[in-house]
Design an enzyme around this catalytic site. Sequence first.
Site, PDB file in Angstrom:
ATOM      1  N   ARG A  30       7.666  -7.608 -15.996  1.00 18.65           N
ATOM      2  CA  ARG A  30       7.794  -8.086 -17.372  1.00 18.65           C
ATOM      3  C   ARG A  30       6.673  -7.630 -18.295  1.00 18.65           C
ATOM      4  O   ARG A  30       6.660  -7.988 -19.459  1.00 18.65           O
ATOM      5  CB  ARG A  30       7.877  -9.616 -17.389  1.00 18.65           C
ATOM      6  CG  ARG A  30       9.146 -10.127 -16.733  1.00 18.65           C
ATOM      7  CD  ARG A  30       9.372 -11.586 -17.049  1.00 18.65           C
ATOM      8  NE  ARG A  30      10.497 -12.107 -16.323  1.00 18.65           N
ATOM      9  CZ  ARG A  30      11.772 -11.946 -16.688  1.00 18.65           C
ATOM     10  NH1 ARG A  30      12.067 -11.279 -17.778  1.00 18.65           N
ATOM     11  NH2 ARG A  30      12.738 -12.460 -15.959  1.00 18.65           N
ATOM     12  N   GLN A  97       4.859 -12.390  -3.080  1.00 13.86           N
ATOM     13  CA  GLN A  97       6.049 -12.405  -3.935  1.00 13.86           C
ATOM     14  C   GLN A  97       6.628 -10.998  -4.025  1.00 13.86           C
ATOM     15  O   GLN A  97       7.687 -10.806  -4.597  1.00 13.86           O
ATOM     16  CB  GLN A  97       5.660 -12.896  -5.339  1.00 13.86           C
ATOM     17  CG  GLN A  97       5.149 -14.329  -5.365  1.00 13.86           C
ATOM     18  CD  GLN A  97       4.607 -14.725  -6.731  1.00 13.86           C
ATOM     19  OE1 GLN A  97       3.521 -14.327  -7.126  1.00 13.86           O
ATOM     20  NE2 GLN A  97       5.369 -15.506  -7.459  1.00 13.86           N
ATOM     21  N   HIS A 117      10.052 -13.644  -1.362  1.00 15.26           N
ATOM     22  CA  HIS A 117      11.160 -13.089  -2.138  1.00 15.26           C
ATOM     23  C   HIS A 117      11.909 -12.008  -1.364  1.00 15.26           C
ATOM     24  O   HIS A 117      12.633 -11.203  -1.944  1.00 15.26           O
ATOM     25  CB  HIS A 117      10.656 -12.544  -3.483  1.00 15.26           C
ATOM     26  CG  HIS A 117      10.154 -13.629  -4.401  1.00 15.26           C
ATOM     27  ND1 HIS A 117       9.369 -13.393  -5.504  1.00 15.26           N
ATOM     28  CD2 HIS A 117      10.318 -14.986  -4.362  1.00 15.26           C
ATOM     29  CE1 HIS A 117       9.077 -14.540  -6.110  1.00 15.26           C
ATOM     30  NE2 HIS A 117       9.635 -15.517  -5.435  1.00 15.26           N
ATOM     31  N   CYS A 125      24.197  -8.441   4.744  1.00 18.10           N
ATOM     32  CA  CYS A 125      25.561  -8.677   4.277  1.00 18.10           C
ATOM     33  C   CYS A 125      25.607 -10.085   3.670  1.00 18.10           C
ATOM     34  O   CYS A 125      24.993 -11.007   4.214  1.00 18.10           O
ATOM     35  CB  CYS A 125      26.525  -8.584   5.453  1.00 18.10           C
ATOM     36  SG  CYS A 125      28.223  -9.067   5.025  1.00 18.10           S
ATOM     37  N   CYS A 128      28.173 -12.181   6.353  1.00 17.51           N
ATOM     38  CA  CYS A 128      27.921 -12.417   7.781  1.00 17.51           C
ATOM     39  C   CYS A 128      26.463 -12.111   8.097  1.00 17.51           C
ATOM     40  O   CYS A 128      25.673 -11.875   7.195  1.00 17.51           O
ATOM     41  CB  CYS A 128      28.878 -11.582   8.652  1.00 17.51           C
ATOM     42  SG  CYS A 128      28.474  -9.815   8.761  1.00 17.51           S
ATOM     43  N   CYS A 153      32.212  -7.018   8.760  1.00 15.14           N
ATOM     44  CA  CYS A 153      33.202  -7.911   8.135  1.00 15.14           C
ATOM     45  C   CYS A 153      33.795  -7.334   6.860  1.00 15.14           C
ATOM     46  O   CYS A 153      34.674  -7.949   6.251  1.00 15.14           O
ATOM     47  CB  CYS A 153      32.575  -9.278   7.858  1.00 15.14           C
ATOM     48  SG  CYS A 153      31.462  -9.314   6.442  1.00 15.14           S
ATOM     49  N   ASN A 216      -6.818 -12.285 -11.350  1.00 14.71           N
ATOM     50  CA  ASN A 216      -5.715 -11.835 -12.203  1.00 14.71           C
ATOM     51  C   ASN A 216      -6.277 -11.457 -13.565  1.00 14.71           C
ATOM     52  O   ASN A 216      -7.198 -12.110 -14.056  1.00 14.71           O
ATOM     53  CB  ASN A 216      -4.665 -12.953 -12.353  1.00 14.71           C
ATOM     54  CG  ASN A 216      -3.333 -12.426 -12.849  1.00 14.71           C
ATOM     55  OD1 ASN A 216      -2.761 -11.514 -12.263  1.00 14.71           O
ATOM     56  ND2 ASN A 216      -2.835 -12.976 -13.937  1.00 14.71           N
TER      57      ASN A 216
HETATM   58 ZN    ZN Z   1      29.317  -8.690   7.015  1.00 12.18          ZN
END
Ligand code: ZN
Length: 260
Positions: A30, A97, A117, A125, A128, A153, A216
């Site tokens: 940002r 993060q 994160h 997936c 699944c 799947c 920072n």
């Molecule tokens: Zn899958």
Amino acid sequence: MTTDWRGRTGPIGMLTGAGISTDSGIPDFRGPKGVWTKDPIAELLSTYQNYVADPELRERSWIARRDNPARGAEPNAAHKALAELEHSGRAVRIITQNIDRLHQKGGSSPRKVIEIHGNMSDVVCVGCTYHSTMDATLERVAAGEADPPCPVCGGILKAATIMFGQKLDPKTLWQAEQVAENSAIFLAIGTSLGVQPAASLCEVAVGNGADLVIVNNEPTPYDHLATEVIRDPIGEAVPRIVADLIAAGTENGTSSESAR
Ligand code: ZN
């Protein structure tokens, strides 16, 4: 100026954000040169609901992953310094993060790094438990599958990151809270501490007796809780802090009890 915290023994917890990786050429999200500031579509691609609803967005997203500057990024002096601190024998845990895997590439043990994160090196997936690597999946994209489906799947694949609209993994968050609760020193490095619940880990650490140290270049909402706030560039400040901590650890090491 308070420097006493550098002499404290006990576990060191860290929370790292985008600022630790900018020296590796990974843009902040940002800031003025941020990914989302320059390319608003990138933020749209980061929203889970849009991603699963729109095949065209997914195709653009795979291209964005292929071209992501973070894919070839190398760890910098700050990542390497934190790995050095771990290998000096100090009890260290890193909550990050960032999704760039640069702590691990810089030498930190994977089990010492908590990716709240997620990460962009793996693919999962949404339907699944299938998972794969980003490299293998991008090979499928290069071979002509614009939006490669799950081979198990047939479901939608995505990077193993937490997108907007997705909850953090409760087990991962719990691990992060444990680190904050058990730290004697808690370093927040390169994070504006604007994203919850990650930022509130600082409060948890201080509430449990840790010295909070914020590195920072901009003010954060938690500066008033910090024992020390350091505005120097991260690439200089972190190696210096690590050198001080290693020196203090050597002084307070195994010989300290008998030597005094
Ligand atoms: Zn899958």
